[in-house]
Design an enzyme around this catalytic site. Structure first.
Site, mmCIF file in Angstrom:
data_model
loop_
_atom_site.group_PDB
_atom_site.id
_atom_site.type_symbol
_atom_site.label_atom_id
_atom_site.label_comp_id
_atom_site.label_asym_id
_atom_site.label_seq_id
_atom_site.Cartn_x
_atom_site.Cartn_y
_atom_site.Cartn_z
ATOM 1 C CB SER A 264 -0.897 0.016 1.246
ATOM 2 O OG SER A 264 -0.113 0.371 2.366
ATOM 3 C CE LYS A 265 -1.286 8.059 -0.237
ATOM 4 N NZ LYS A 265 -0.363 8.763 0.615
ATOM 5 N NE ARG A 266 -2.175 2.700 5.757
ATOM 6 C CZ ARG A 266 -3.255 2.641 5.007
ATOM 7 N NH1 ARG A 266 -3.751 3.743 4.492
ATOM 8 N NH2 ARG A 266 -3.864 1.501 4.759
ATOM 9 C CG ASP A 269 3.575 7.474 2.462
ATOM 10 O OD1 ASP A 269 4.129 7.707 1.372
ATOM 11 O OD2 ASP A 269 2.357 7.661 2.668
ATOM 12 C CD GLU A 287 -1.480 12.245 1.251
ATOM 13 O OE1 GLU A 287 -0.787 11.396 1.807
ATOM 14 O OE2 GLU A 287 -2.663 12.049 0.901
#
Ligand code: GLU
Length: 511
Positions: A264-266, A269, A287
Site C-alpha cells: 500500500s501507499k502507507r 511512506d 497531499e
C-alpha cells in the site's frame, strides 16, 4: 485459425496508478509485443463518483515515461474507439436490453433504504444479506412483481438497476492461464448490478461488452478481479460470445516488503520508497505521493524491477532490458503466489542501470544540483567527475553529497578525522606536499614517485596518516577516490590552495 493477440490495459481514473497497475500494463505489453499483437489503453470510468481529475493524464504520462507503448487507446485513437467508457455510454443499453429479453437479467427497483433495511434484518439474525437466487424473491424486481407492475414502474420513471440473474446451483469454471481451472458455485455469487437507469453501465457490463467489441484475445489483470471472473464467463455465455471469449490470466498481488498483505501507499511512506511511478499531487487534499521518476529511478530499472515481481525468466539472469523481456516473457513463469517488494533490491537495480548510462548522461542528471549550488564548472570537467563517481551512487540525487569537493574547497574538516590522522609534524609533511607539487611535473607517476616513494616510504613515515591527512585537507573528510587521481583532477593550484588552507586552519598539533 489463430486469433490475433489483442490485449488491453483498462485502468479506472480514480487516482495515481499504483506500481501493481504498472506491472499489469507491463505484462500486457510484453505479451502483446512478443506475439506481434496490439496493446490498447482503455479508460474505465463508469463509476463517476470515483472519478479523479488528472488521473487519466497521469496514467498516460507514467506509462510513456516507462516506455510502455500502445497501438490504440484513449490518447491515440484507433478503429475500435472510442476508448473511454463514458464516451461509449450510448452503446451499452442495447446489451443490457438483450440480457433482459433473453432472461439473463432483471429490473430491480429496490431503493437504497429498502436494501439497507434488508441488510439490517439479516444482521439481526446473524446472517449476511446477498442479493442472489435465494433472496431475489423477497425483493422488488421484475421477477417478483407482475409484468404490469414492472411496466408501471418503468413508465413512471422510478429508478431501477438491471441485475444479472445467476442460475441457481451451477458450477462455473474459469480457465486461468496461471492458475488452471478455478470453479465457483453460482449460489455463492450475488446478482451483480450491470446497468443503472441513468444509462450508465457498471464495470462488469462495460468491461465485457468492450472486450468483446474490441476483439480482446487475452485479459491479463490483477488477482483482485478473479472473484469477478465467473460473472464475466457467465456474461460471455449469456451474450452468446463464448467462442470468442478472451483467455484469462490473473496476476499475483504485489505484497508488502515485510509481513503479509497487499503493498500500500502507507508501506511506501513508512519505508521510504515510492509506490507510484510519478509524483502525484492529490487534487482534493494537496497531499504529495512520491514517484519513481522524481526519486531518480531510471525507467529501465523500474521496468526490470517490476518484471521480476511475480515472473522469472527461468534463469539467474537479473538484468533484463525491455527487448530481453519481450523475448523471454511467458505466462508459465508467472508465479501463483504474491510477490514481495524488496526496497534494497530496487536500489541495487537502479545502481546497476546508472552504471550503464554514459558519463554525459550522468552529467545531465547532475546539472540541476550544480545549478542549485551555483557551480559554474567546465562541461568536460563535470563529465569526467561523473564518470569517476557514478559507481558510488544509486541515485543521481546522491551526486552532490558524493562529489561536491570536486567543485568546492572544504570549509571545515571532520573533527574525528583530524583527531585520528592529523598528528604532530603534519604541517611539515603537508608543506612538503606543496613543495613536491611545486617542483615535480604535474603527472601521476612523477607525483607518486616523489611523494609516496621518495618522501613517505624513504623516510619511513606512516603512509595512511600522511595520505589521509592530505585527503582531509583536500576533501574535508576521509572519503573519495584514489588520492592522486583526485589531485590530478582538481589540479595543481587548487590542491596547493587547499593544503595550505588546512595547514593554516588546523595548524600544528601538540604531541
Ligand atoms: N478497470 C479495472 C481496474 O481498474 C480493470 C479490470 C480489468 O482489467 O478487467 O483495474
Amino acid at each position: 485459425m489463430t486469433r490475433k493477440v489483442r490485449v488491453r490495459f483498462a485502468p479506472s481514473p480514480t487516482g495515481p496508478l499504483h506500481i501493481g497497475g504498472v506491472r499489469t500494463a507491463l505484462y500486457n505489453y510484453l505479451f502483446a509485443r512478443q506475439h506481434g499483437g496490439d496493446m490498447i489503453l482503455r479508460i474505465e470510468d463508469t463509476d463517476q463518483t470515483r472519478f479523479v481529475p488528472g488521473a487519466e493524464q497521469y496514467i498516460i504520462e507514467a506509462l510513456d515515461w516507462l516506455g510502455i507503448k500502445f497501438d490504440e487507446g484513449v490518447h491515440l485513437g484507433g478503429s475500435y474507439g472510442p476508448y473511454r467508457q463514458s464516451d461509449r455510454k450510448p452503446m451499452y443499453r442495447q446489451y443490457a436490453e438483450q440480457l433482459l429479453r433473453d432472461g439473463w437479467a432483471y429490473y430491480a427497483f429496490d431503493c437504497p433504504e429498502a436494501l439497507d433495511a434488508k441488510r439490517k434484518e439479516y444482521e439481526a439474525q446473524k446472517k449476511t444479506f446477498q442479493y442472489d437466487c435465494t433472496t431475489r424473491g423477497e425483493m422488488e424486481n421484475s421477477l417478483s412483481l407482475s409484468a404490469d407492475e414492472v411496466q408501471q414502474r418503468l413508465d413512471s420513471g422510478i429508478p431501477y438497476v438491471v441485475r444479472f440473474k445467476f442460475p441457481a446451483d451451477t458450477d462455473i469454471t474459469v480457465h486461468d492461464l496461471i492458475r488452471g481451472d478455478v470453479t465457483m458455485n453460482s449460489n455463492l455469487l450475488d446478482d451483480k448490478v450491470l446497468f443503472k437507469s441513468d444509462g450508465m453501465p457498471t464495470y462488469h457490463l462495460a468491461n465485457i461488452v468492450d472486450d468483446h467489441t474490441m476483439e480482446i484475445s487475452h485479459v491479463i489483470r490483477g488477482e483482485e478481479w478473479l472473484p469477478s471472473a465467473p460473472l464475466h464467463v457467465m456474461l460471455y455465455r449469456a451474450f452468446g460470445w463464448e467462442d470468442t471469449m478472451p483467455q484469462f490470466a490473473h496476476l499475483p498481488l504485489l505484497l508488502k516488503p515485510e509481513g503479509n498483505g497487499k503493498l500500500s501507499k502507507r508501506d511506501g511512506d513508512r519505508l521510504g520508497f515510492p509506490v507510484f511511478p510519478l509524483d502525484w499531487h492529490d487534487p482534493k487534499t494537496g497531499e504529495l505521493s512520491s514517484g519513481y521518476r522524481e526519486k531518480g529511478y531510471i525507467p529501465e530499472a523500474v521496468i526490470n524491477i517490476l518484471a521480476l515481481l511475480g515472473w522469472n525468466p527461468g534463469t539467474d539472469q537479473e538484468i533484463l532490458s525491455m527487448d530481453d523481456l519481450i523475448r523471454l516473457f511467458n505466462v508459465e513463469h508467472i508465479s501463483k503466489s504474491g510477490a514481495k517488494f524488496n526496497v534494497e533490491k530496487a536500489k541495487w537495480f537502479n545502481h546497476e542501470y546508472l552504471q550503464m548510462k554514459s558519463d554525459e548522461e550522468i552529467a545531465a542528471m547532475f546539472a540541476p544540483q550544480l545549478a542549485a549550488h551555483q557551480v559554474n564548472a567546465a562541461h568536460e570537467y563535470i563529465v569526467k567527475v561523473c564518470g569517476m563517481m557514478k559507481e558510488r551512487i544509486s541515485f543521481p540525487c546522491e551526486l552532490w553529497d558524493t562529489c561536491s569537493y570536486f567543485f568546492e574547497a572544504p570549509t571545515e574538516y571532520d573533527p574525528a578525522a583530524v583527531k585520528k590522522r592529523w598528528k604532530p609534524g603534519m604541517t611539515v609533511h603537508m608543506t612538503k606536499v606543496i613543495e613536491i607539487l611545486n617542483t615535480v611535473p604535474f603527472e601521476y607517476e612523477a607525483i607518486h614517485k616523489a611523494l609516496l616513494d621518495d618522501y613517505i616510504t624513504a623516510n619511513q613515515l606512516n603512509m595512511g596518516q600522511v595520505m589521509n591527512s592530505l585527503r582531509l585537507a583536500v576533501v574535508g573528510k576521509t572519503v573519495g577516490p584514489d588520492m592522486l587521481t583526485l589531485i590530478m583532477t582538481i589540479g595543481k593550484d587548487e590542491t596547493i590552495r587547499r593544503v595550505q588552507r588546512a595547514i593554516d586552519v588546523i595548524g600544528e598539533v601538540d604531541a
